[in-house]
Design an enzyme around this catalytic site. Structure first.
Site, PDB file in Angstrom:
ATOM      1  N   ARG A 180      31.704   2.621  76.476  1.00 45.50           N
ATOM      2  CA  ARG A 180      30.335   2.120  76.656  1.00 45.50           C
ATOM      3  C   ARG A 180      29.684   1.758  75.325  1.00 45.50           C
ATOM      4  O   ARG A 180      29.832   2.457  74.347  1.00 45.50           O
ATOM      5  CB  ARG A 180      29.475   3.138  77.392  1.00 45.50           C
ATOM      6  CG  ARG A 180      29.222   4.411  76.583  1.00 45.50           C
ATOM      7  CD  ARG A 180      28.386   5.420  77.311  1.00 45.50           C
ATOM      8  NE  ARG A 180      27.014   4.976  77.405  1.00 45.50           N
ATOM      9  CZ  ARG A 180      25.970   5.782  77.411  1.00 45.50           C
ATOM     10  NH1 ARG A 180      26.135   7.082  77.312  1.00 45.50           N
ATOM     11  NH2 ARG A 180      24.748   5.309  77.504  1.00 45.50           N
ATOM     12  N   HIS A 217      21.406  14.038  70.404  1.00 47.07           N
ATOM     13  CA  HIS A 217      21.593  12.652  70.848  1.00 47.07           C
ATOM     14  C   HIS A 217      22.406  11.932  69.786  1.00 47.07           C
ATOM     15  O   HIS A 217      22.089  12.029  68.596  1.00 47.07           O
ATOM     16  CB  HIS A 217      20.248  11.950  71.070  1.00 47.07           C
ATOM     17  CG  HIS A 217      19.445  12.623  72.129  1.00 47.07           C
ATOM     18  ND1 HIS A 217      19.724  12.463  73.466  1.00 47.07           N
ATOM     19  CD2 HIS A 217      18.425  13.492  72.042  1.00 47.07           C
ATOM     20  CE1 HIS A 217      18.886  13.215  74.158  1.00 47.07           C
ATOM     21  NE2 HIS A 217      18.099  13.853  73.318  1.00 47.07           N
ATOM     22  N   ASN A 255      23.299  17.627  75.275  1.00 45.22           N
ATOM     23  CA  ASN A 255      23.011  16.198  75.271  1.00 45.22           C
ATOM     24  C   ASN A 255      22.893  15.821  76.741  1.00 45.22           C
ATOM     25  O   ASN A 255      23.898  15.606  77.413  1.00 45.22           O
ATOM     26  CB  ASN A 255      24.109  15.396  74.581  1.00 45.22           C
ATOM     27  CG  ASN A 255      23.778  13.919  74.509  1.00 45.22           C
ATOM     28  OD1 ASN A 255      22.937  13.428  75.249  1.00 45.22           O
ATOM     29  ND2 ASN A 255      24.456  13.209  73.630  1.00 45.22           N
ATOM     30  N   ARG A 313      15.035   3.230  70.110  1.00 47.88           N
ATOM     31  CA  ARG A 313      15.574   2.474  71.235  1.00 47.88           C
ATOM     32  C   ARG A 313      14.454   2.099  72.202  1.00 47.88           C
ATOM     33  O   ARG A 313      13.305   1.969  71.805  1.00 47.88           O
ATOM     34  CB  ARG A 313      16.693   3.286  71.881  1.00 47.88           C
ATOM     35  CG  ARG A 313      17.867   3.453  70.904  1.00 47.88           C
ATOM     36  CD  ARG A 313      19.047   4.127  71.486  1.00 47.88           C
ATOM     37  NE  ARG A 313      19.562   3.368  72.618  1.00 47.88           N
ATOM     38  CZ  ARG A 313      20.402   3.880  73.511  1.00 47.88           C
ATOM     39  NH1 ARG A 313      20.821   5.123  73.409  1.00 47.88           N
ATOM     40  NH2 ARG A 313      20.832   3.144  74.513  1.00 47.88           N
ATOM     41  N   ALA A 318      20.821  10.384  79.886  1.00 52.55           N
ATOM     42  CA  ALA A 318      19.633   9.770  80.489  1.00 52.55           C
ATOM     43  C   ALA A 318      18.710  10.800  81.150  1.00 52.55           C
ATOM     44  O   ALA A 318      17.499  10.566  81.252  1.00 52.55           O
ATOM     45  CB  ALA A 318      20.053   8.714  81.504  1.00 52.55           C
ATOM     46  N   TYR A 323      27.399   3.757  70.298  1.00 47.81           N
ATOM     47  CA  TYR A 323      28.064   5.056  70.414  1.00 47.81           C
ATOM     48  C   TYR A 323      29.392   5.150  69.670  1.00 47.81           C
ATOM     49  O   TYR A 323      29.970   6.229  69.604  1.00 47.81           O
ATOM     50  CB  TYR A 323      28.276   5.401  71.896  1.00 47.81           C
ATOM     51  CG  TYR A 323      26.973   5.535  72.636  1.00 47.81           C
ATOM     52  CD1 TYR A 323      26.221   6.697  72.538  1.00 47.81           C
ATOM     53  CD2 TYR A 323      26.480   4.494  73.424  1.00 47.81           C
ATOM     54  CE1 TYR A 323      25.016   6.830  73.204  1.00 47.81           C
ATOM     55  CE2 TYR A 323      25.268   4.620  74.092  1.00 47.81           C
ATOM     56  CZ  TYR A 323      24.546   5.782  73.984  1.00 47.81           C
ATOM     57  OH  TYR A 323      23.341   5.910  74.638  1.00 47.81           O
ATOM     58  N   PRO A 355      25.209  12.537  81.829  1.00 47.05           N
ATOM     59  CA  PRO A 355      25.774  11.321  82.394  1.00 47.05           C
ATOM     60  C   PRO A 355      26.211  10.309  81.344  1.00 47.05           C
ATOM     61  O   PRO A 355      25.563  10.121  80.321  1.00 47.05           O
ATOM     62  CB  PRO A 355      24.645  10.748  83.260  1.00 47.05           C
ATOM     63  CG  PRO A 355      23.415  11.464  82.875  1.00 47.05           C
ATOM     64  CD  PRO A 355      23.821  12.754  82.259  1.00 47.05           C
ATOM     65  N   ASN A 356      27.340   9.716  81.645  1.00 46.23           N
ATOM     66  CA  ASN A 356      27.946   8.618  80.885  1.00 46.23           C
ATOM     67  C   ASN A 356      28.559   9.030  79.558  1.00 46.23           C
ATOM     68  O   ASN A 356      29.181   8.206  78.896  1.00 46.23           O
ATOM     69  CB  ASN A 356      26.953   7.462  80.688  1.00 46.23           C
ATOM     70  CG  ASN A 356      26.523   6.881  82.010  1.00 46.23           C
ATOM     71  OD1 ASN A 356      27.357   6.547  82.842  1.00 46.23           O
ATOM     72  ND2 ASN A 356      25.230   6.783  82.225  1.00 46.23           N
ATOM     73  N   GLU A 384      19.041  20.421  71.180  1.00 48.22           N
ATOM     74  CA  GLU A 384      19.187  19.133  71.853  1.00 48.22           C
ATOM     75  C   GLU A 384      19.846  18.146  70.891  1.00 48.22           C
ATOM     76  O   GLU A 384      19.471  18.072  69.718  1.00 48.22           O
ATOM     77  CB  GLU A 384      17.805  18.629  72.245  1.00 48.22           C
ATOM     78  CG  GLU A 384      17.771  17.251  72.844  1.00 48.22           C
ATOM     79  CD  GLU A 384      16.351  16.769  73.118  1.00 48.22           C
ATOM     80  OE1 GLU A 384      16.213  15.811  73.893  1.00 48.22           O
ATOM     81  OE2 GLU A 384      15.382  17.336  72.566  1.00 48.22           O
TER      82      GLU A 384
END
Length: 142
Positions: free
Chosen positions: A17, A99, A73, A106, A76, A22, A9-10, A97
């Site tokens: 965003r 990110h 990735n 964070r 969320a 990012y 998502p996103n 994985e």
């Protein structure tokens, strides 16, 4: 080698965003970068992006016996989805994985990754280059 790159998502909103986290490059730039890198390495890549948890689970399941590795990735869903974890376990495909940001620096809730309970490698905080390192890892450990 055939690798499935899944973005959650996103990630389709890259370049729009939270640019301070990012960056300014969009999702198409990410896909281009990965394609170019994979081509040079002789790796075939396919891409999938969804904002829907069930669609990601289904795509992981469909990867069974079709892909040699997954770069994931989960966005969320990294921090919430036992369903994605279970899908990865069920297909037993080597997974890296990724990110874009350093999730450990964070919010507190981002420090928990269900995906990392299965993934053989977790790469954080390298921006788009993290995907390239994930491809390297899968190629070196096939």
């Amino acid at each position: 080698m055939k690798i499935l790159v899944i973005n959650g998502p996103n990630l389709n909103m890259l370049g729009i965003r939270e640019k301070s986290l990012y960056g300014n490059e969009n999702y198409s730039a990410l896909v281009r970068k990965i394609k170019e890198y994979a081509r040079k390495k002789g790796v075939r890549v396919r891409f999938f992006q969804s904002n829907c948890e069930g669609a990601i689970v289904t795509r992981i399941q469909k990867a069974y016996r079709k892909f040699d590795g997954i770069v994931l990735n989960a966005g969320a869903y990294t921090h919430t989805s036992v369903a994605i974890l279970d899908a990865l376990k069920s297909v037993n495909i080597p997974t890296a994985e990724v990110h874009i940001t350093e999730i450990a620096k964070r919010e507190e809730f981002r420090k928990v990754s269900y995906v990392s309970l299965y993934a053989q490698k977790t790469i954080c905080g390298l921006g788009f280059d993290g995907y390239l390192r994930a491809i390297d890892f899968l190629c070196e450990n096939k």
